[in-house]
Design a protein around this motif. Sequence first.
Motif, mmCIF file in Angstrom:
data_model
loop_
_atom_site.group_PDB
_atom_site.id
_atom_site.type_symbol
_atom_site.label_atom_id
_atom_site.label_comp_id
_atom_site.label_asym_id
_atom_site.label_seq_id
_atom_site.Cartn_x
_atom_site.Cartn_y
_atom_site.Cartn_z
ATOM 1 N N LYS A 157 38.402 36.124 33.733
ATOM 2 C CA LYS A 157 37.643 36.833 34.779
ATOM 3 C C LYS A 157 36.463 35.975 35.236
ATOM 4 C CE LYS A 157 36.701 40.579 37.252
ATOM 5 N NZ LYS A 157 36.095 41.762 36.666
ATOM 6 N N GLN A 158 35.796 35.343 34.301
ATOM 7 C CA GLN A 158 34.666 34.474 34.652
ATOM 8 C C GLN A 158 35.133 33.266 35.465
ATOM 9 O OE1 GLN A 158 32.904 33.480 30.875
ATOM 10 N NE2 GLN A 158 32.234 35.577 30.450
ATOM 11 N N ASP A 159 36.262 32.679 35.070
ATOM 12 C CA ASP A 159 36.780 31.508 35.780
ATOM 13 C C ASP A 159 37.220 31.863 37.199
ATOM 14 O OD1 ASP A 159 36.298 29.929 33.601
ATOM 15 O OD2 ASP A 159 38.373 29.890 32.889
ATOM 16 N N VAL A 160 37.826 33.029 37.355
ATOM 17 C CA VAL A 160 38.245 33.459 38.691
ATOM 18 C C VAL A 160 37.035 33.693 39.583
ATOM 19 C CG1 VAL A 160 39.332 35.342 39.997
ATOM 20 C CG2 VAL A 160 40.474 34.404 37.973
ATOM 21 N N GLU A 161 36.016 34.328 39.034
ATOM 22 C CA GLU A 161 34.804 34.580 39.822
ATOM 23 C C GLU A 161 34.150 33.267 40.245
ATOM 24 O OE1 GLU A 161 32.600 37.062 37.194
ATOM 25 O OE2 GLU A 161 33.611 38.913 37.809
ATOM 26 N N PHE A 175 48.575 38.090 33.034
ATOM 27 C CA PHE A 175 48.513 38.517 31.635
ATOM 28 C C PHE A 175 49.448 37.681 30.765
ATOM 29 C CE2 PHE A 175 46.455 42.067 33.678
ATOM 30 C CZ PHE A 175 45.478 42.413 32.767
ATOM 31 N N PHE A 176 50.566 37.283 31.331
ATOM 32 C CA PHE A 176 51.535 36.443 30.618
ATOM 33 C C PHE A 176 50.918 35.087 30.260
ATOM 34 C CE2 PHE A 176 55.193 33.426 30.966
ATOM 35 C CZ PHE A 176 55.943 33.905 29.904
ATOM 36 N N ALA A 219 38.402 44.196 28.302
ATOM 37 C CA ALA A 219 38.701 42.924 28.968
ATOM 38 C C ALA A 219 39.876 43.056 29.928
ATOM 39 C CB ALA A 219 38.995 41.851 27.922
ATOM 40 N N ALA A 220 40.936 43.749 29.502
ATOM 41 C CA ALA A 220 42.123 43.882 30.344
ATOM 42 C C ALA A 220 41.851 44.765 31.553
ATOM 43 C CB ALA A 220 43.283 44.447 29.527
ATOM 44 N N THR A 221 41.073 45.816 31.363
ATOM 45 C CA THR A 221 40.729 46.692 32.487
ATOM 46 C C THR A 221 39.935 45.925 33.540
ATOM 47 O OG1 THR A 221 40.721 48.640 31.050
ATOM 48 C CG2 THR A 221 39.565 48.837 33.152
ATOM 49 N N ALA A 222 39.029 45.070 33.085
ATOM 50 C CA ALA A 222 38.233 44.263 34.012
ATOM 51 C C ALA A 222 39.119 43.332 34.834
ATOM 52 C CB ALA A 222 37.188 43.461 33.250
ATOM 53 N N VAL A 223 40.141 42.754 34.211
ATOM 54 C CA VAL A 223 41.055 41.873 34.938
ATOM 55 C C VAL A 223 41.938 42.683 35.885
ATOM 56 C CG1 VAL A 223 43.021 40.301 34.680
ATOM 57 C CG2 VAL A 223 41.036 40.080 33.180
ATOM 58 N N CYS A 224 42.346 43.876 35.458
ATOM 59 C CA CYS A 224 43.170 44.725 36.320
ATOM 60 C C CYS A 224 42.451 45.097 37.619
ATOM 61 C CB CYS A 224 43.576 46.002 35.579
ATOM 62 S SG CYS A 224 44.928 45.765 34.403
ATOM 63 N N GLU A 225 41.130 45.109 37.584
ATOM 64 C CA GLU A 225 40.371 45.422 38.793
ATOM 65 C C GLU A 225 40.629 44.407 39.905
ATOM 66 O OE1 GLU A 225 36.332 45.590 37.531
ATOM 67 O OE2 GLU A 225 36.532 47.546 36.556
ATOM 68 N N LEU A 226 41.092 43.221 39.543
ATOM 69 C CA LEU A 226 41.446 42.214 40.542
ATOM 70 C C LEU A 226 42.706 42.605 41.312
ATOM 71 C CD1 LEU A 226 40.935 38.997 38.366
ATOM 72 C CD2 LEU A 226 39.380 39.864 40.134
ATOM 73 N N PHE A 227 43.488 43.530 40.727
ATOM 74 C CA PHE A 227 44.771 43.892 41.319
ATOM 75 C C PHE A 227 44.875 45.372 41.684
ATOM 76 C CE2 PHE A 227 45.339 40.392 38.335
ATOM 77 C CZ PHE A 227 46.005 39.448 39.105
ATOM 78 N N ASP A 228 44.324 46.245 40.860
ATOM 79 C CA ASP A 228 44.517 47.691 41.049
ATOM 80 C C ASP A 228 43.299 48.431 40.499
ATOM 81 O OD1 ASP A 228 45.325 50.295 41.216
ATOM 82 O OD2 ASP A 228 47.134 50.064 39.991
ATOM 83 N N ASN A 274 53.303 48.524 32.673
ATOM 84 C CA ASN A 274 53.367 47.554 31.592
ATOM 85 C C ASN A 274 52.918 46.214 32.151
ATOM 86 O OD1 ASN A 274 53.962 45.766 29.547
ATOM 87 N ND2 ASN A 274 56.131 46.301 29.389
ATOM 88 N N LEU A 275 51.798 45.717 31.702
ATOM 89 C CA LEU A 275 51.226 44.499 32.267
ATOM 90 C C LEU A 275 52.033 43.250 31.924
ATOM 91 C CD1 LEU A 275 47.459 45.288 31.631
ATOM 92 C CD2 LEU A 275 48.680 45.357 33.815
#
Length: 730
Positions: A504-508, A375-376, A197-206, A358-359
């Motif tokens: 991630k779903q809400d952002v999409e 993430f916070f 889940a966190a890796t999928a969200v990180c794709e939005l940034f890096d 560190n996220l």
Amino acid sequence: MTTLRFSAVQIAQNRQKIEVIRPSDKVSDYFGVNVFGKEAMRTHLSADMFKKASEAIENGAIISPEVADAVASAMRTWAMSKGATHYTHWFQPLTGAPAEKHDAFFDIESNGEVIEKFSGKSLVRQEPDASSFPSGGLRATFEARGYTAWDPSSPAFLMVIEDSITLCIPTVFVSYTGESLDYKTPLLKSLAAIDKAATAVCELFDRDVTRVSATLGPEQEYFLIDKALYLARPDLVMAGRTVFGHAPAKGQQLEDHYFGSIPSRVRNFMIDFETEAVKLGIPIRTRHNEVAPSQFECAPTFEEANLAVDHNSLLMDVMEKVAERHNFKVLFHEKPFAGLNGTGKHNNWSLVTNTGKNLLGPSSKAKENLQFLTFFVNTIKAVHQHAPLLRAAIASAGNDYRLGANEAPPAIISVFIGQELSAVLKELEENANVKVEKGDNLYMKLGIDKIPPILLDNTDRNRTSPFAFTGNKFEFRAVGGSANCASPMTVLNLIVAEQLTLFKQDVEAEMTKVDKREVAIVNVLRRYIKESKSIIFEGDNYSDEWVAEAEKRGLPNIKSTPISLKALISTEAIDLFERHHIMTHAEAEARYEVLLESYIKKVQIESRVMGDLASNHIIPVAIAYQNKLIENLKGLKELGIETDSTATVKEAIIQISKHISAIQKGVHEMTEARKAANNLGSTAEMALAYEQKVKDAFFEEIRYHVDKLELLVDDQDWPLAKYREILMIR
């Protein structure tokens, strides 16, 4: 019994410190020497096998039989070179304590020849008896087979106990039919869930981020008392806490123990267990006096969460073993002494990417700070959404005594983030807008100029908060001192993974309405802040005002373990467990049963100990002393002496009689209540009855009268070692 008490006090007073010699003045010279880590693997494996084994471990891939055989042979060679004669699969069943079954490093060939042997099959799997461990009904007594399976992500180590050396292989523990019977299996699954889940969200940034790991640094509090005094207290031996004991004249009220000078005997014990821990690769760094007398704390640096959980369980085991040779007893119980600080295990949790980020660490760069805020805020949202489940993850009979008392966080789950970050979220919620300039230079204005330079230590610390942000991590302070960290960390990983998946779903979905991804992210975060801000609290969590305020906010205040545990089997929780492949419905129900059974047994033991001590130790001594006073009063009357002192003696006799009667009545009724609870149909009903009809109804009442007798009966006659004697280590 009186003889035992004063003998124990004398022994404790005459103890001398045990001298300890470190292997070297440099920790780096012996760090991990008893661990089969990368260096040991590289030394004892061929280059090809080392590469294959390392890649499989790092990527979480299945290790082939060929590689397993090579690793097993290398492990045996390394372990035997260190003096090991046996190996064991080291696992963490639902008893809460590590388990092990030792096998020798040899086999007998068909021709009768004895050879040293340890195969890949033996490394990968063993078959310990599963019927004798708690299973919550997943296994019947006659269904004995269970499996332990190697966890390559946690390195094997050597357990050295005097002249005995055993190779310990961290493993999961499952039933014959595949259900998890331990703490590690769900933890590993939750770590996979948070990674995904966190890796999928990180794709939005890096997009360079391909893996995210949860990290953990568990601080461990504990009490340390002399072994002789421990043995002079049957309640400590049987229940892990004192069921009776009047507060000493000097406890922790002067606040002079916290961070004070460490007593020499204790310091040598600390040096000794730290040395053993370092040899096992446990990165223990911090030690100090805690708030209560005879209370201390140690803490490691951060590690990958699975390894940190293993290391914390191992550390507790090491501390208990080392305490024996220093004539100490370590107490991890959450509330061993009434009126003094309880014992916690502060779980410092964060998320780190494979790129080293560190996220949960604020940055000086605007784009990175949007990632941090993502993430916070999602973590806060997860805690708000699933507070009852998080509360259930820390529920136990011992922690019920601690939560809400003497600097322990309350049973109300809330989040502390500090004034600066509270202001940031307020501005983000109310005024945020995003301006994206052309080219590579991305500029963001979130409505407050201070966001880019958020500092690492720009938050105060709130010792009363159960879940506090402390600069670059969240500190889950409500975890009990005796707990296995895996349970709360499994739930925390899971709920954050769930929330990040929804984010991630809400952002999409939001990106279909706006032009820029950053705008979509901010819009979603603003909504999350509005939905979850009720759980943020910056004040005194101990205050009555907060209890009333929390109720207004709709925050649950679940003080009871039997009630709290129901969250584990709620429809929402079962759906969450199954959707992220953490536990099946049957496994969740089984854990609920195991935890209820544990609660029942612990309260039952405390009740029995209380009844035994009161009836067989306290009351006979009180009656004997009362008879002395009666004889004294008779003698005075025969001499015709009537003074204020005779009135005082008479009043003491009356008071002793009242307390004895109250204790006898309380113990009898408590015993009957226990019998009634045992006859109830379901485990849930029994647990609730043990809490309400046994513990809540009688424990404090009986204790009150016994503690009053402690002040009335002659000190020379009192049978139990007193707090003032137990808690003052030279």
